[in-house]
Design an enzyme around this catalytic site. Sequence first.
Site, PDB file in Angstrom:
ATOM      1  N   PHE A  83       1.076   0.935  -2.212  1.00  0.00           N
ATOM      2  CA  PHE A  83      -0.379   1.161  -2.202  1.00  0.00           C
ATOM      3  C   PHE A  83      -0.980   1.171  -3.611  1.00  0.00           C
ATOM      4  O   PHE A  83      -2.194   1.118  -3.756  1.00  0.00           O
ATOM      5  CB  PHE A  83      -0.701   2.513  -1.548  1.00  0.00           C
ATOM      6  CG  PHE A  83      -0.492   2.590  -0.060  1.00  0.00           C
ATOM      7  CD1 PHE A  83      -0.042   1.498   0.665  1.00  0.00           C
ATOM      8  CD2 PHE A  83      -0.758   3.774   0.627  1.00  0.00           C
ATOM      9  CE1 PHE A  83       0.135   1.579   2.049  1.00  0.00           C
ATOM     10  CE2 PHE A  83      -0.591   3.866   2.002  1.00  0.00           C
ATOM     11  CZ  PHE A  83      -0.138   2.774   2.714  1.00  0.00           C
ATOM     12  N   LYS A  84      -0.151   1.345  -4.628  1.00  0.00           N
ATOM     13  CA  LYS A  84      -0.651   1.480  -6.006  1.00  0.00           C
ATOM     14  C   LYS A  84      -1.685   2.623  -6.053  1.00  0.00           C
ATOM     15  O   LYS A  84      -1.424   3.677  -5.508  1.00  0.00           O
ATOM     16  CB  LYS A  84      -1.192   0.146  -6.505  1.00  0.00           C
ATOM     17  CG  LYS A  84      -0.139  -0.963  -6.330  1.00  0.00           C
ATOM     18  CD  LYS A  84      -0.498  -2.250  -6.958  1.00  0.00           C
ATOM     19  CE  LYS A  84       0.632  -3.261  -6.707  1.00  0.00           C
ATOM     20  NZ  LYS A  84       0.380  -4.546  -7.342  1.00  0.00           N
ATOM     21  N   HIS A 117       8.407  -1.048 -12.016  1.00  0.00           N
ATOM     22  CA  HIS A 117       7.326  -1.957 -11.619  1.00  0.00           C
ATOM     23  C   HIS A 117       6.624  -2.489 -12.872  1.00  0.00           C
ATOM     24  O   HIS A 117       6.407  -1.760 -13.838  1.00  0.00           O
ATOM     25  CB  HIS A 117       6.323  -1.229 -10.716  1.00  0.00           C
ATOM     26  CG  HIS A 117       5.379  -2.186 -10.054  1.00  0.00           C
ATOM     27  ND1 HIS A 117       4.305  -2.727 -10.714  1.00  0.00           N
ATOM     28  CD2 HIS A 117       5.386  -2.740  -8.815  1.00  0.00           C
ATOM     29  CE1 HIS A 117       3.676  -3.567  -9.895  1.00  0.00           C
ATOM     30  NE2 HIS A 117       4.319  -3.588  -8.734  1.00  0.00           N
ATOM     31  N   GLU A 135       9.749  -9.636  -8.715  1.00  0.00           N
ATOM     32  CA  GLU A 135       8.290  -9.744  -8.652  1.00  0.00           C
ATOM     33  C   GLU A 135       7.767 -10.407  -9.928  1.00  0.00           C
ATOM     34  O   GLU A 135       7.508  -9.715 -10.921  1.00  0.00           O
ATOM     35  CB  GLU A 135       7.657  -8.357  -8.557  1.00  0.00           C
ATOM     36  CG  GLU A 135       8.036  -7.568  -7.329  1.00  0.00           C
ATOM     37  CD  GLU A 135       6.972  -6.531  -7.007  1.00  0.00           C
ATOM     38  OE1 GLU A 135       6.447  -6.581  -5.898  1.00  0.00           O
ATOM     39  OE2 GLU A 135       6.651  -5.711  -7.880  1.00  0.00           O
TER      40      GLU A 135
HETATM   41  P1  PGA Z   1       0.685  -7.852  -4.492  1.00  0.00           P
HETATM   42  O1  PGA Z   1       1.512  -6.702  -5.257  1.00  0.00           O
HETATM   43  O2  PGA Z   1       1.314  -8.003  -3.124  1.00  0.00           O
HETATM   44  O3  PGA Z   1      -0.720  -7.350  -4.437  1.00  0.00           O
HETATM   45  O4  PGA Z   1       0.824  -9.098  -5.298  1.00  0.00           O
HETATM   46  C1  PGA Z   1       2.904  -6.618  -5.144  1.00  0.00           C
HETATM   47  C2  PGA Z   1       3.464  -5.523  -6.016  1.00  0.00           C
HETATM   48  O5  PGA Z   1       2.966  -5.324  -7.139  1.00  0.00           O
HETATM   49  O6  PGA Z   1       4.408  -4.830  -5.626  1.00  0.00           O
END
Ligand code: PGA
Length: 230
Positions: free
Chosen positions: A7-8, A87, A156
């Site tokens: 969710f950040k 992250h 990522e």
């Molecule tokens: P996103 O983010 O799906 O919005 O690109 C992925 C993440 O940062 O884990």
Amino acid sequence: MIFAANFKTNHTRASTKEYVDTLLTKKSLFQNERLYIFPPLSALQKCESDIKIGAQNAYMIQSGAFTGEVGLEQLDEFDINTLIIGHSERRELLGESQTMVAQKFQFFKEHNFEIIYCIGEPLEVRENGEDHVLEYLSTQLEGIDTNYDKIMIAYEPIWAIGTGKSATIAEITSIHNALRKLTQAPLLYGGSVNLENIREIIQIDNVNGVLVGSASLDAKKFLELISLSR
Ligand code: PGA
């Protein structure tokens, strides 16, 4: 398959609860999958269902004088034993060095946490070719026990995060094949995973799941994403 929702800095305690309740109305959809959600720290809560709630960040301490951080004591209150480490937003925006990331990893490994460990290259590295990408990723694995039995590694690429432009199937395949040579750990892909590309991504060999940001924020859409993967 593993589906992790990051969710950040979105959602509140109340909306996270609603989110979990919405997921639980469609339990049959994910009874054979592993589901994780990572709400903001203020929304951590106990979850007695099959959905695991994890923290997006924590400091490598039981408790102490670390303004703005949470440690093991605060996570324990909600039975949280799953954590994202490394992250790119924390590495890039908050200046977490590889040394710090590795210390966090070591500490939470010692406390038996499940860890989603993130790696990923910036655009300028990708533009120099895959050899450079692999070299870059290997520096992000320094000090990390890739054979820890509770690690999941999320690839990522930074240029794919939140941009709507995911890595190509060929790019993901190639990096995941290379990672598979290093570890038997579950390998996740993250970076603009959405309803349009999930089918293709989830079918890639050596992709064992996805870490999803934007496309996870709406519980119904996240359920749809899971259903498209079957
Ligand atoms: P996103 O983010 O799906 O919005 O690109 C992925 C993440 O940062 O884990």
